[in-house]
Write a protein that holds these residues in place. Sequence first.
Motif, PDB file in Angstrom:
ATOM      1  N   VAL A   1       1.128  -1.118   0.252  1.00 48.03           N
ATOM      2  CA  VAL A   1       0.130  -0.217  -0.095  1.00 48.03           C
ATOM      3  C   VAL A   1       0.723   1.075  -0.558  1.00 48.03           C
ATOM      4  O   VAL A   1       0.403   1.918  -0.219  1.00 48.03           O
ATOM      5  CB  VAL A   1      -1.499  -0.031   0.930  1.00 48.03           C
ATOM      6  CG1 VAL A   1      -1.843  -1.279   0.802  1.00 48.03           C
ATOM      7  CG2 VAL A   1      -0.041  -0.286   2.423  1.00 48.03           C
ATOM      8  N   VAL A   2       2.163   1.401   0.720  1.00 51.12           N
ATOM      9  CA  VAL A   2       3.163   2.705   0.858  1.00 51.12           C
ATOM     10  C   VAL A   2       3.325   2.470  -0.395  1.00 51.12           C
ATOM     11  O   VAL A   2       3.623   3.644  -1.533  1.00 51.12           O
ATOM     12  CB  VAL A   2       4.186   2.324   2.035  1.00 51.12           C
ATOM     13  CG1 VAL A   2       5.390   3.473   1.489  1.00 51.12           C
ATOM     14  CG2 VAL A   2       3.521   1.997   2.755  1.00 51.12           C
ATOM     15  N   LEU A   3       4.058   1.595  -1.304  1.00 46.16           N
ATOM     16  CA  LEU A   3       4.764   1.555  -2.635  1.00 46.16           C
ATOM     17  C   LEU A   3       3.761   1.723  -3.866  1.00 46.16           C
ATOM     18  O   LEU A   3       3.806   2.320  -4.617  1.00 46.16           O
ATOM     19  CB  LEU A   3       4.773  -0.158  -3.173  1.00 46.16           C
ATOM     20  CG  LEU A   3       6.333  -0.440  -2.126  1.00 46.16           C
ATOM     21  CD1 LEU A   3       6.599  -1.688  -2.978  1.00 46.16           C
ATOM     22  CD2 LEU A   3       7.710   0.384  -1.824  1.00 46.16           C
TER      23      LEU A   3
ATOM     24  N   ARG B   1      -1.318  -7.656   0.980  1.00 47.56           N
ATOM     25  CA  ARG B   1      -1.111  -7.495   1.835  1.00 47.56           C
ATOM     26  C   ARG B   1       0.124  -7.879   2.028  1.00 47.56           C
ATOM     27  O   ARG B   1       0.785  -8.441   2.802  1.00 47.56           O
ATOM     28  CB  ARG B   1      -2.117  -8.420   3.330  1.00 47.56           C
ATOM     29  CG  ARG B   1      -2.885  -8.179   3.249  1.00 47.56           C
ATOM     30  CD  ARG B   1      -3.324  -6.376   4.025  1.00 47.56           C
ATOM     31  NE  ARG B   1      -4.859  -6.433   4.337  1.00 47.56           N
ATOM     32  CZ  ARG B   1      -5.407  -6.630   5.724  1.00 47.56           C
ATOM     33  NH1 ARG B   1      -4.670  -6.029   6.850  1.00 47.56           N
ATOM     34  NH2 ARG B   1      -6.450  -5.554   5.784  1.00 47.56           N
ATOM     35  N   ARG B   2       1.416  -7.090   1.184  1.00 54.15           N
ATOM     36  CA  ARG B   2       2.282  -7.702   1.275  1.00 54.15           C
ATOM     37  C   ARG B   2       3.635  -6.770   2.063  1.00 54.15           C
ATOM     38  O   ARG B   2       2.908  -5.192   2.000  1.00 54.15           O
ATOM     39  CB  ARG B   2       3.473  -6.917  -0.474  1.00 54.15           C
ATOM     40  CG  ARG B   2       2.760  -8.472  -1.371  1.00 54.15           C
ATOM     41  CD  ARG B   2       2.972  -8.397  -2.774  1.00 54.15           C
ATOM     42  NE  ARG B   2       2.911  -9.432  -3.432  1.00 54.15           N
ATOM     43  CZ  ARG B   2       3.052  -9.603  -4.981  1.00 54.15           C
ATOM     44  NH1 ARG B   2       3.552  -8.300  -5.402  1.00 54.15           N
ATOM     45  NH2 ARG B   2       3.291 -10.585  -5.708  1.00 54.15           N
ATOM     46  N   GLY B   3       4.621  -7.287   2.392  1.00 52.33           N
ATOM     47  CA  GLY B   3       5.059  -6.193   3.574  1.00 52.33           C
ATOM     48  C   GLY B   3       5.682  -7.161   4.610  1.00 52.33           C
ATOM     49  O   GLY B   3       4.109  -6.832   5.213  1.00 52.33           O
TER      50      GLY B   3
ATOM     51  N   PRO C   1      15.782  -0.386  -1.695  1.00 57.11           N
ATOM     52  CA  PRO C   1      14.956   0.898  -1.392  1.00 57.11           C
ATOM     53  C   PRO C   1      14.037   0.827  -0.381  1.00 57.11           C
ATOM     54  O   PRO C   1      13.598   1.899   0.141  1.00 57.11           O
ATOM     55  CB  PRO C   1      14.329   2.053  -2.852  1.00 57.11           C
ATOM     56  CG  PRO C   1      13.996   0.470  -3.806  1.00 57.11           C
ATOM     57  CD  PRO C   1      15.689  -0.257  -3.552  1.00 57.11           C
ATOM     58  N   ASN C   2      13.883  -0.533  -0.243  1.00 56.10           N
ATOM     59  CA  ASN C   2      12.154  -0.144   0.707  1.00 56.10           C
ATOM     60  C   ASN C   2      12.952  -1.081   1.873  1.00 56.10           C
ATOM     61  O   ASN C   2      12.311  -1.259   2.556  1.00 56.10           O
ATOM     62  CB  ASN C   2      11.556  -1.442  -0.313  1.00 56.10           C
ATOM     63  CG  ASN C   2      10.969  -0.767  -1.435  1.00 56.10           C
ATOM     64  OD1 ASN C   2      10.274   0.576  -1.380  1.00 56.10           O
ATOM     65  ND2 ASN C   2      10.527  -2.133  -2.415  1.00 56.10           N
TER      66      ASN C   2
END
Length: 316
Positions: A132-134, A275-277, A296-297
């Motif tokens: 969701v951030v990406l 729901r990745r991450g 970068p993450n």
Amino acid sequence: MVDKPVKLGIIGLGAMGGRVLDVAAEHADLEVVRACDLDQATLDRVAAAHPEIAVSRDPADVLGASDVEAVYLATPPAFHAELTVAALGAGKAVFCEKPLSVSAEDGRTMRDAAAASGLATAVNFALSDRDVVLEVERALAAGEAGEVLGVDVRLQFPQWPREFQADAAWLDGRQQGGFVREVFSHFAYLTDRLLGPLRAVDVSADFPAEGSEVAARGLLRAGDVPVHFTGVAGVAGPEVYEWVLWGTRRSYRLRDWARLEVFEDGSWNPVPSRRRGSDASRLGLFAEAVRGTGSPNLAGFDIALRVQEAVEAFHA
């Protein structure tokens, strides 16, 4: 050819360190070889569940071990600097819990030691690799939000520390604890990453006679964008985690860490998420960094220091 797992040592086995140990023990890119905690009962539980891991009450047994390539630090933040400098000096990469530190001098020491070492270093901000951030990052780069006019962050806790952290008494202390350090720092990181260097402008917090803050509020800026934060603990109400970016074309609302909505055509609409991450994915990214591939993450010590400085302004 499959890369060999990175051999990991973990220092601190409380709520976060214990969870990371369980995840790392099942991770294809990592092999947990040593673990350390001051509490003997905790070590006994770890030894029973993971007999292949050497356990100790002395951090030196992890930092000085020849079979440890990287260290995960999950101690209270006042110990981060000393342990980080020792680990880097011993040639070991460092993945550190947030906040980076509570001391400005310690935070700068950690940043400088990381830069001088040339080794992989990162801070475990939970939002750094969420899908969701990406998606928000992609939308901003594409200009889909239009001009960004502001950010609002709202946190609310019926109980602090939260139930799963009840054994970590330091989290309810003013010296190292509080929800501003423990939770707002995640959203401070997110805002800095997406919009530019974050700094406090006019912030304050309310403290009881003993313990961590019960309320906090303030104005910060990420680059030129105003950021408004309010947080409260001990309320008769639900837990609330909300970050809103207000744009002239579209606005974005992140709730409960993984629920993203976009405001367009007069209403908030959910953005599909897989729901990745997770701790597992960030540990994988860290293993890649140890092998020489940056990401970068993952949050570096530079951005973590800016977050620390903004957060500590509430305690000034």
